[in-house]
Design an enzyme around this catalytic site. Structure first.
Site, PDB file in Angstrom:
ATOM      1  N   GLY A   1     -34.277  -1.862 -23.723  1.00  0.00           N
ATOM      2  CA  GLY A   1     -34.669  -0.372 -24.732  1.00  0.00           C
ATOM      3  C   GLY A   1     -34.922   0.422 -23.949  1.00  0.00           C
ATOM      4  O   GLY A   1     -34.409   1.064 -23.241  1.00  0.00           O
ATOM      5  N   ASN A   2     -35.992   1.416 -25.128  1.00  0.00           N
ATOM      6  CA  ASN A   2     -36.240   2.940 -24.954  1.00  0.00           C
ATOM      7  C   ASN A   2     -36.961   2.857 -23.017  1.00  0.00           C
ATOM      8  O   ASN A   2     -36.824   3.743 -22.501  1.00  0.00           O
ATOM      9  CB  ASN A   2     -37.759   3.468 -26.083  1.00  0.00           C
ATOM     10  CG  ASN A   2     -36.813   2.937 -27.234  1.00  0.00           C
ATOM     11  OD1 ASN A   2     -36.247   3.854 -27.514  1.00  0.00           O
ATOM     12  ND2 ASN A   2     -37.493   2.368 -27.963  1.00  0.00           N
ATOM     13  N   VAL A   3     -37.674   2.083 -22.871  1.00  0.00           N
ATOM     14  CA  VAL A   3     -37.971   2.119 -21.281  1.00  0.00           C
ATOM     15  C   VAL A   3     -37.078   2.088 -20.464  1.00  0.00           C
ATOM     16  O   VAL A   3     -36.823   2.312 -19.294  1.00  0.00           O
ATOM     17  CB  VAL A   3     -39.286   1.566 -21.143  1.00  0.00           C
ATOM     18  CG1 VAL A   3     -40.486   1.920 -19.604  1.00  0.00           C
ATOM     19  CG2 VAL A   3     -40.228   2.237 -21.997  1.00  0.00           C
TER      20      VAL A   3
ATOM     21  N   GLY B   1     -34.602  -6.435 -20.448  1.00  0.00           N
ATOM     22  CA  GLY B   1     -34.143  -5.743 -21.586  1.00  0.00           C
ATOM     23  C   GLY B   1     -34.286  -4.267 -21.115  1.00  0.00           C
ATOM     24  O   GLY B   1     -34.941  -3.396 -20.038  1.00  0.00           O
TER      25      GLY B   1
ATOM     26  N   LYS C   1     -58.298   1.499 -30.233  1.00  0.00           N
ATOM     27  CA  LYS C   1     -56.945   0.650 -31.650  1.00  0.00           C
ATOM     28  C   LYS C   1     -56.813   0.829 -32.374  1.00  0.00           C
ATOM     29  O   LYS C   1     -57.883   0.390 -32.977  1.00  0.00           O
ATOM     30  CB  LYS C   1     -56.672  -0.361 -30.830  1.00  0.00           C
ATOM     31  CG  LYS C   1     -55.096  -0.725 -30.353  1.00  0.00           C
ATOM     32  CD  LYS C   1     -54.308  -0.550 -29.510  1.00  0.00           C
ATOM     33  CE  LYS C   1     -52.760  -0.462 -29.831  1.00  0.00           C
ATOM     34  NZ  LYS C   1     -51.893  -0.054 -28.915  1.00  0.00           N
TER      35      LYS C   1
ATOM     36  N   TYR D   1     -33.971   1.102 -20.461  1.00  0.00           N
ATOM     37  CA  TYR D   1     -33.104   1.503 -20.033  1.00  0.00           C
ATOM     38  C   TYR D   1     -33.055   3.027 -19.284  1.00  0.00           C
ATOM     39  O   TYR D   1     -32.068   3.291 -18.078  1.00  0.00           O
ATOM     40  CB  TYR D   1     -31.741   1.879 -21.148  1.00  0.00           C
ATOM     41  CG  TYR D   1     -30.607   2.132 -21.150  1.00  0.00           C
ATOM     42  CD1 TYR D   1     -29.900   1.077 -21.350  1.00  0.00           C
ATOM     43  CD2 TYR D   1     -29.798   3.264 -20.540  1.00  0.00           C
ATOM     44  CE1 TYR D   1     -27.974   1.071 -21.238  1.00  0.00           C
ATOM     45  CE2 TYR D   1     -28.016   3.686 -20.618  1.00  0.00           C
ATOM     46  CZ  TYR D   1     -27.519   2.628 -20.505  1.00  0.00           C
ATOM     47  OH  TYR D   1     -26.262   2.482 -20.259  1.00  0.00           O
TER      48      TYR D   1
HETATM   49  P1  NAD Z   1     -38.194  -1.507 -27.310  1.00  0.00           P
HETATM   50  O1  NAD Z   1     -38.579  -2.041 -28.139  1.00  0.00           O
HETATM   51  O2  NAD Z   1     -37.613  -0.364 -27.213  1.00  0.00           O
HETATM   52  O3  NAD Z   1     -36.955  -2.864 -26.236  1.00  0.00           O
HETATM   53  C1  NAD Z   1     -37.257  -3.726 -25.864  1.00  0.00           C
HETATM   54  C2  NAD Z   1     -36.503  -4.381 -25.825  1.00  0.00           C
HETATM   55  O4  NAD Z   1     -36.091  -5.982 -25.324  1.00  0.00           O
HETATM   56  C3  NAD Z   1     -34.603  -4.048 -26.722  1.00  0.00           C
HETATM   57  O5  NAD Z   1     -33.705  -3.746 -25.827  1.00  0.00           O
HETATM   58  C4  NAD Z   1     -34.950  -5.951 -27.039  1.00  0.00           C
HETATM   59  O6  NAD Z   1     -33.437  -5.637 -27.574  1.00  0.00           O
HETATM   60  C5  NAD Z   1     -34.844  -6.434 -25.777  1.00  0.00           C
HETATM   61  N1  NAD Z   1     -35.595  -7.772 -25.619  1.00  0.00           N
HETATM   62  C6  NAD Z   1     -36.159  -8.436 -26.444  1.00  0.00           C
HETATM   63  N2  NAD Z   1     -36.552  -9.603 -26.445  1.00  0.00           N
HETATM   64  C7  NAD Z   1     -35.402  -9.905 -25.163  1.00  0.00           C
HETATM   65  C8  NAD Z   1     -35.336 -11.523 -24.441  1.00  0.00           C
HETATM   66  N3  NAD Z   1     -36.004 -12.404 -25.150  1.00  0.00           N
HETATM   67  N4  NAD Z   1     -35.209 -10.901 -23.194  1.00  0.00           N
HETATM   68  C9  NAD Z   1     -33.955  -9.528 -22.732  1.00  0.00           C
HETATM   69  N5  NAD Z   1     -34.391  -8.941 -24.139  1.00  0.00           N
HETATM   70  C10 NAD Z   1     -35.118  -8.834 -25.050  1.00  0.00           C
HETATM   71  O7  NAD Z   1     -39.221  -1.508 -26.546  1.00  0.00           O
HETATM   72  P2  NAD Z   1     -39.555  -0.167 -25.097  1.00  0.00           P
HETATM   73  O8  NAD Z   1     -40.722   0.836 -25.815  1.00  0.00           O
HETATM   74  O9  NAD Z   1     -38.753   0.298 -23.972  1.00  0.00           O
HETATM   75  O10 NAD Z   1     -40.919  -1.242 -24.197  1.00  0.00           O
HETATM   76  C11 NAD Z   1     -40.570  -2.325 -23.882  1.00  0.00           C
HETATM   77  C12 NAD Z   1     -42.062  -2.642 -23.487  1.00  0.00           C
HETATM   78  O11 NAD Z   1     -42.488  -1.780 -22.884  1.00  0.00           O
HETATM   79  C13 NAD Z   1     -43.173  -3.526 -24.161  1.00  0.00           C
HETATM   80  O12 NAD Z   1     -43.011  -4.657 -23.987  1.00  0.00           O
HETATM   81  C14 NAD Z   1     -43.700  -2.438 -24.673  1.00  0.00           C
HETATM   82  O13 NAD Z   1     -44.179  -2.831 -25.240  1.00  0.00           O
HETATM   83  C15 NAD Z   1     -44.336  -1.844 -23.510  1.00  0.00           C
HETATM   84  N6  NAD Z   1     -44.373  -0.199 -23.287  1.00  0.00           N
HETATM   85  C16 NAD Z   1     -44.135   0.172 -23.730  1.00  0.00           C
HETATM   86  C17 NAD Z   1     -44.302   1.397 -23.484  1.00  0.00           C
HETATM   87  C18 NAD Z   1     -43.105   2.835 -23.981  1.00  0.00           C
HETATM   88  O14 NAD Z   1     -43.940   4.451 -24.184  1.00  0.00           O
HETATM   89  N7  NAD Z   1     -42.107   2.665 -24.757  1.00  0.00           N
HETATM   90  C19 NAD Z   1     -45.493   1.908 -23.357  1.00  0.00           C
HETATM   91  C20 NAD Z   1     -46.464   1.502 -22.227  1.00  0.00           C
HETATM   92  C21 NAD Z   1     -46.263  -0.211 -23.146  1.00  0.00           C
END
Ligand code: NAD
Length: 366
Positions: free
Chosen positions: A184-186, A182, A80, A188
């Protein structure tokens, strides 16, 4: 600053500090273990309060990548990098290019990618000076490319289904009630997949627009931020923050399965794993089921370096094996009467410490 006695040192192979006077780049690259292949892990930009805080973070994250790659059966090690800077006010293309030069100096021992506060554009700048970078767009994809989230969501979806099968004996998720924290990207994308197979969704997010969209498009029930834990559901899928499985939330849970994307869901791994076991709540370890994004970027790199095609198809096929790994972990935990997280760690360690299970060896980039 103590390094070899640092609490997070964990036998790291290589820890390198970079400073570039012209661009102001201050970075640390940590390579935890390369027994299975080059170390792959994202580049995080964060306004750390101190160098010590940055070092602690990069060491902890780097070790986690070794376990994630090993449990996913990838010919990769764990690493990392962190850049100490405020992404909003200090990041420049030149700073990211200097980071590319820093990565290049490690000669392929470390491969970088997007992480918190670094973007596809940043990876393009890094790529100007090194080939050891993933999360790049293809020409077809344009700048939207390099997004690992749909692949992560696919792995979480398959892992969730496997956990439901193991704990509830159900092959189908039609009518299954899932609380998703949550959107977000994952989160939804996971909701879309769940809904498509007939699951009922209860969702929350701090973003009201995301909740309205889930209500309108996916017929989801929307609840308040703290109400998500106590919903009468089969599955709780944390897809927002780490540390949300803790002393306060565990007594509220009615779900029988926890399976979501968020990293480090258990606030204290041993204590909270035991608490879940006592309540007969099955936990699908986060680093096992959220590895889809890592699997995808590995195939992106492999395709570029070894001039393969169809990397996406290979990634999807590999992500399809997450349920097999999960089943192996659940079975080992039951058979050996150890916790699920201990079983996952044991399997990962048996791979990266011995390096016997890795069938395909990575070819170095030119
Ligand atoms: P993202 O930022 O797109 O989505 C996170 C969502 O959580 C947002 O919509 C945000 O508004 C919401 N959120 C924040 N605080 C909150 C709360 N207190 N209560 C409810 N919702 C809340 O992130 P992502 O890319 O969707 O990733 C989600 C999680 O998965 C993160 O913890 C990330 O580290 C983990 N992750 C993501 C990936 C990836 O490929 N994107 C891979 C491995 C792990």
């Amino acid at each position: 600053m103590s390094l070899f006695n640092h609490p997070e040192f964990a036998n790291h192979e290589q820890i390198v500090h970079y400073f570039d006077k012209t661009t102001g780049l201050k970075a640390i690259i940590a390579v935890h273990n390369t027994n299975l292949g080059p170390a792959l892990g994202g580049c995080r930009m964060w306004n750390y309060k101190s160098d010590e805080e940055a070092l602690t973070d990069v060491l902890r994250l780097s070790k986690g990548m070794t376990y994630k790659a090993a449990i996913s059966n990838l010919p990769l090690g764990g690493g990392k990098s962190v850049i100490i800077a405020d992404a909003k006010t200090e990041k420049t293309p030149e700073m990211m290019q200097a980071m590319g030069k820093a990565v290049e100096k490690l000669g392929g021992n470390y491969i970088t990618a997007e992480d918190v506060s670094t973007t596809v554009e940043d990876m393009i700048n890094i790529h100007k000076f090194t080939n050891h970078v993933v999360g790049l767009p293809t020409e077809k994809e344009g700048l939207a490319g390099g997004n690992p989230s749909p692949f992560t969501a696919l792995g979480v979806f398959l892992g969730l289904k496997e956990a439901v099968k193991y704990r509830l004996g159900r092959d189908s998720i039609g009518g299954l009630k899932v609380a998703v924290q949550g959107l977000g990207n994952v989160g939804y994308n996971l909701c879309e997949r769940l809904r498509e197979e007939g699951a009922e969704l209860i969702v929350t997010d701090i973003n009201k627009e995301a909740m309205t969209r889930a209500k309108n498009e996916l017929d989801a029930d929307v609840v308040g931020l703290d109400e998500i834990y106590s919903q009468d559901v089969d599955v709780f899928a944390p897809c927002a923050l780490g540390g949300i499985v803790n002393d306060k939330t565990i007594p509220m849970l009615k779900a029988k399965v926890i399976a979501g994307a968020a990293n480090n869901q258990l606030l204290e791994v041993t204590t909270h794993m035991n608490a879940l076991k006592d309540l007969n709540i099955l936990y699908a370890p986060d680093y096992v089921i959220n590895a889809g994004g890592l699997i995808n970027v590995y195939y992106e790199y492999d395709a570029r370096v070894n001039k393969h095609s169809n990397s996406e198809e290979k990634a999807i096929e590999h992500i399809g094996r997450i349920p097999v790994t999960l089943d192996e972990i659940f079975s080992m935990a039951d058979k050996e009467n150890i916790s699920i997280t201990a079983a996952a760690d044991k399997i990962a360690e048996s791979r990266f410490m011995n390096n016997n299970n890795c069938t395909e060896k990575h070819t170095e980039a030119a």
